[in-house]
Enzyme design. Sequence first.
Site, PDB file in Angstrom:
ATOM      1  NE  ARG A  81      39.535  39.348  44.930  1.00 25.12           N
ATOM      2  CZ  ARG A  81      38.263  39.948  44.801  1.00 25.12           C
ATOM      3  NH1 ARG A  81      36.711  39.911  44.548  1.00 25.12           N
ATOM      4  NH2 ARG A  81      38.251  41.170  44.402  1.00 25.12           N
ATOM      5  CB  SER A  85      43.893  41.784  46.753  1.00 21.05           C
ATOM      6  OG  SER A  85      44.406  43.061  46.016  1.00 21.05           O
ATOM      7  CD  GLU A  92      42.470  37.958  47.040  1.00 16.90           C
ATOM      8  OE1 GLU A  92      42.568  39.104  46.960  1.00 16.90           O
ATOM      9  OE2 GLU A  92      42.419  38.059  45.010  1.00 16.90           O
TER      10      GLU A  92
HETATM   11  C1  LIG Z   1      49.215  43.010  38.992  1.00 16.66           C
HETATM   12  C2  LIG Z   1      47.526  42.291  39.822  1.00 16.66           C
HETATM   13  C3  LIG Z   1      46.176  42.699  39.612  1.00 16.66           C
HETATM   14  C4  LIG Z   1      45.571  41.588  40.505  1.00 16.66           C
HETATM   15  N1  LIG Z   1      44.125  42.168  40.590  1.00 16.66           N
HETATM   16  C5  LIG Z   1      42.927  41.739  41.087  1.00 16.66           C
HETATM   17  C6  LIG Z   1      41.403  42.001  41.002  1.00 16.66           C
HETATM   18  O1  LIG Z   1      41.712  43.428  40.437  1.00 16.66           O
HETATM   19  N2  LIG Z   1      40.434  40.824  40.886  1.00 16.66           N
HETATM   20  C7  LIG Z   1      40.426  39.286  41.730  1.00 16.66           C
HETATM   21  O2  LIG Z   1      40.062  39.146  41.966  1.00 16.66           O
HETATM   22  N3  LIG Z   1      42.044  39.082  41.709  1.00 16.66           N
HETATM   23  C8  LIG Z   1      42.859  39.931  41.338  1.00 16.66           C
HETATM   24  N4  LIG Z   1      44.460  39.702  41.307  1.00 16.66           N
HETATM   25  C9  LIG Z   1      44.082  38.091  41.844  1.00 16.66           C
HETATM   26  C10 LIG Z   1      44.568  37.307  40.342  1.00 16.66           C
HETATM   27  O3  LIG Z   1      44.791  37.792  38.808  1.00 16.66           O
HETATM   28  C11 LIG Z   1      43.272  36.525  40.258  1.00 16.66           C
HETATM   29  O4  LIG Z   1      42.909  35.922  41.197  1.00 16.66           O
HETATM   30  C12 LIG Z   1      43.103  35.629  39.090  1.00 16.66           C
HETATM   31  O5  LIG Z   1      41.834  34.768  38.490  1.00 16.66           O
HETATM   32  C13 LIG Z   1      44.596  34.068  38.568  1.00 16.66           C
HETATM   33  O6  LIG Z   1      44.249  33.791  38.055  1.00 16.66           O
HETATM   34  P1  LIG Z   1      45.544  32.630  36.479  1.00 16.66           P
HETATM   35  O7  LIG Z   1      45.226  32.232  35.787  1.00 16.66           O
HETATM   36  O8  LIG Z   1      47.260  33.792  36.487  1.00 16.66           O
HETATM   37  O9  LIG Z   1      45.380  31.435  37.790  1.00 16.66           O
HETATM   38  P2  LIG Z   1      46.542  31.088  39.242  1.00 16.66           P
HETATM   39  O10 LIG Z   1      47.431  32.162  39.753  1.00 16.66           O
HETATM   40  O11 LIG Z   1      47.630  30.207  38.077  1.00 16.66           O
HETATM   41  O12 LIG Z   1      45.874  29.575  39.699  1.00 16.66           O
HETATM   42  C14 LIG Z   1      45.123  30.412  40.663  1.00 16.66           C
HETATM   43  C15 LIG Z   1      44.583  29.476  41.499  1.00 16.66           C
HETATM   44  O13 LIG Z   1      43.561  28.295  40.017  1.00 16.66           O
HETATM   45  C16 LIG Z   1      44.090  27.268  40.521  1.00 16.66           C
HETATM   46  N5  LIG Z   1      43.499  27.412  39.013  1.00 16.66           N
HETATM   47  C17 LIG Z   1      43.891  28.121  37.593  1.00 16.66           C
HETATM   48  N6  LIG Z   1      43.925  27.783  36.325  1.00 16.66           N
HETATM   49  C18 LIG Z   1      42.924  26.425  36.618  1.00 16.66           C
HETATM   50  C19 LIG Z   1      42.018  25.526  35.466  1.00 16.66           C
HETATM   51  N7  LIG Z   1      42.190  25.798  34.374  1.00 16.66           N
HETATM   52  N8  LIG Z   1      41.581  24.174  36.114  1.00 16.66           N
HETATM   53  C20 LIG Z   1      41.815  24.312  37.283  1.00 16.66           C
HETATM   54  N9  LIG Z   1      42.357  24.778  38.443  1.00 16.66           N
HETATM   55  C21 LIG Z   1      42.596  25.775  38.145  1.00 16.66           C
HETATM   56  C22 LIG Z   1      45.489  26.958  40.425  1.00 16.66           C
HETATM   57  O14 LIG Z   1      45.271  26.147  41.472  1.00 16.66           O
HETATM   58  C23 LIG Z   1      44.942  28.372  41.303  1.00 16.66           C
HETATM   59  O15 LIG Z   1      44.298  26.967  42.687  1.00 16.66           O
HETATM   60  C24 LIG Z   1      45.786  40.397  40.616  1.00 16.66           C
HETATM   61  C25 LIG Z   1      46.723  39.104  40.268  1.00 16.66           C
HETATM   62  C26 LIG Z   1      47.932  40.398  40.029  1.00 16.66           C
HETATM   63  C27 LIG Z   1      49.125  40.354  39.977  1.00 16.66           C
END
Ligand SMILES: Cc1cc2nc3c(=O)[nH]c(=O)nc-3n(C[C@H](O)[C@H](O)[C@H](O)COP(=O)(O)OP(=O)(O)OC[C@H]3O[C@@H](n4cnc5c(N)ncnc54)[C@H](O)[C@@H]3O)c2cc1C
Length: 341
Positions: free
Chosen positions: A166, A242, A337
């Site tokens: 992560r 998580s 996380e």
């Molecule tokens: C139900 C559920 C299940 C999940 N299961 C998992 C799992 O199995 N494994 C796992 O690893 N994670 C999991 N996650 C966490 C999450 O899905 C991941 O961390 C995912 O990558 C976040 O993506 P996001 O686009 O929503 O990013 P955001 O939450 O919007 O942002 C996350 C981070 O990335 C940065 N960011 C986002 N997009 C960009 C960009 N284009 N440029 C620069 N910075 C950026 C943001 O500033 C922030 O720091 C889960 C979440 C949920 C709600």
Amino acid sequence: MNIYTNCSLLHYNTFGIQVRADMLVEYESVGELKQALALYHERMGEKPLLHIGGGSNLLFLCDFKGMVLHSLVEGYKVVGEEGDDVLVRVGAGMTFDDFVSESLWRGWYGLENLSGIPGQVGASAVQNVGAYGTEVGSLIEKVEGVSLSDGSQHSWKGAECGYAYRQSIFKQELAGQYAITYVTYRLHRTFRPQLEYGGVRQAMAEAGFSEDTLTAMKLRQVILFIRRQKLPDPAIQGNAGSFFMNPVISQEEFNIIRSNYPDVPSYAAPGGVKVPAGWLIEKTGWKGRSLGPAAVYDKQALVLVNKGGATGADVKRLADTIIADVKQKFGITLSTEVNYI
Ligand SMILES: Cc1cc2nc3c(=O)[nH]c(=O)nc-3n(C[C@H](O)[C@H](O)[C@H](O)COP(=O)(O)OP(=O)(O)OC[C@H]3O[C@@H](n4cnc5c(N)ncnc54)[C@H](O)[C@@H]3O)c2cc1C
């Protein structure tokens, strides 16, 4: 480009926290991103700038008094083929799981165990998302980004991104400095299923799938099925997956815990022993319990949920209480996380 002022972020974070941003800008190309950055430097002075994806790993603690950027850069293209490998360049604003599904239909394998992870392609490269024995960093060939300070374009080879559990350079030394615009994945034409992790084989057997006839699409269905049993759907109950990372502790610390709790689960990890944070939280008695409008999910103690109307502060109060209780019982400090904003 879409520009919204005094904009609600309720639908931009899966925790369902009601906060507002001074300005939200959605862009569809690198050119529009540069225009948005020019607007930010002209209008916003010293106010903060935040790039979000699908908001599935964020906890907003208060209104965001600055500009929020959100990518709508979608689409994907094959940019190279090397032996068994296919290099596919994907817009950072594409929904990650849409690309996972597309890639499997096209016969490009590698991402199947990451099926069902919410969020965008750009964030996958920031977060090094992982599940069921696969981490996306091992499949990333190249990441492209634009500097938020001067609009210059940069790219990093996968090996330069510092991928670990992560973690990446985009969460460490380059945190908050770049908008990720494209991610190139190195996928494979040969399907090599990874079945060793987290009840995958058992769920396959229950679904009546045998290893001999397993396809990547069937494996995706199995992974999606397991996830539905364990994780709450953010559309029904706000959450960010998580909430805590699994801590890695020294062998000595682990031995002390094991002497008191012989059933403690563990995995070998670089630098020590990884202990599931969900198990530690369960042992403190928090699984299924609430603190105000925030609660620990009753099927998976690693997940915190918004029971309705919770603020970011409510969720943080619950997280802080759990961290203190785990520290007191096991001497381990859990790290989150989820990104606090
Ligand atoms: C139900 C559920 C299940 C999940 N299961 C998992 C799992 O199995 N494994 C796992 O690893 N994670 C999991 N996650 C966490 C999450 O899905 C991941 O961390 C995912 O990558 C976040 O993506 P996001 O686009 O929503 O990013 P955001 O939450 O919007 O942002 C996350 C981070 O990335 C940065 N960011 C986002 N997009 C960009 C960009 N284009 N440029 C620069 N910075 C950026 C943001 O500033 C922030 O720091 C889960 C979440 C949920 C709600």
